[in-house]
Design a protein around this motif. Structure first.
Motif, PDB file in Angstrom:
ATOM      1  N   ARG A   3       0.835  -1.198   0.000  1.00  0.00           N
ATOM      2  CA  ARG A   3       0.000   0.000   0.000  1.00  0.00           C
ATOM      3  C   ARG A   3       0.867   1.245   0.000  1.00  0.00           C
ATOM      4  O   ARG A   3       1.971   1.252   0.535  1.00  0.00           O
ATOM      5  N   THR A  59      -5.447   5.794  -0.508  1.00  0.00           N
ATOM      6  CA  THR A  59      -4.753   4.521  -0.360  1.00  0.00           C
ATOM      7  C   THR A  59      -4.658   3.860  -1.726  1.00  0.00           C
ATOM      8  O   THR A  59      -5.684   3.568  -2.349  1.00  0.00           O
ATOM      9  N   HIS A  61      -3.192   0.663  -3.923  1.00  0.00           N
ATOM     10  CA  HIS A  61      -2.843  -0.746  -3.740  1.00  0.00           C
ATOM     11  C   HIS A  61      -2.001  -1.238  -4.921  1.00  0.00           C
ATOM     12  O   HIS A  61      -2.366  -1.010  -6.078  1.00  0.00           O
TER      13      HIS A  61
END
Length: 104
Positions: A3, A59, A61
């Motif tokens: 992340r 965030t 990924h």
């Protein structure tokens, strides 16, 4: 899975920040190679003791830390990084964290 968490403090002009973030920055960032998912906070960000000075959390990924490095070395990653410095300069208090995680 790795992340990249980007924490943005509350800007002087929230409306201008959000307009740029959602209309320009997010579309640029979603073109970054290797990006698996992009999430953003929705609504006020609180702490266990009340309100915070944080306005937005993004965030991103990726498969692993190597994929993050490769992604931000790409032209698309460089463009997203340069754009971030426009609406949230390094001295604005923005924080970034990159990490692998595991389920426990």
């Amino acid at each position: 899975m790795a992340r990249m968490v980007v924490i943005y403090p509350t800007p002087k002009n929230v409306e201008t920040f959000d307009r740029h973030y959602f209309e320009i920055h997010v579309p640029l960032a979603k073109k970054i190679p290797g990006l698996r998912k992009y999430e953003v906070s929705d609504g006020p960000i609180a702490t266990p003791v009340g309100t915070s000075r944080v306005h937005r959390i993004g965030t991103l990924h990726f498969d692993d830390l190597a994929a993050i490095e490769k992604a931000f070395a790409s032209a698309e990653g460089q463009a997203a990084g340069a754009d971030r410095r426009l609406f949230a300069p390094d001295d604005s208090g923005v924080q970034m964290f990159l990490f692998d995680n595991r389920e426990v």
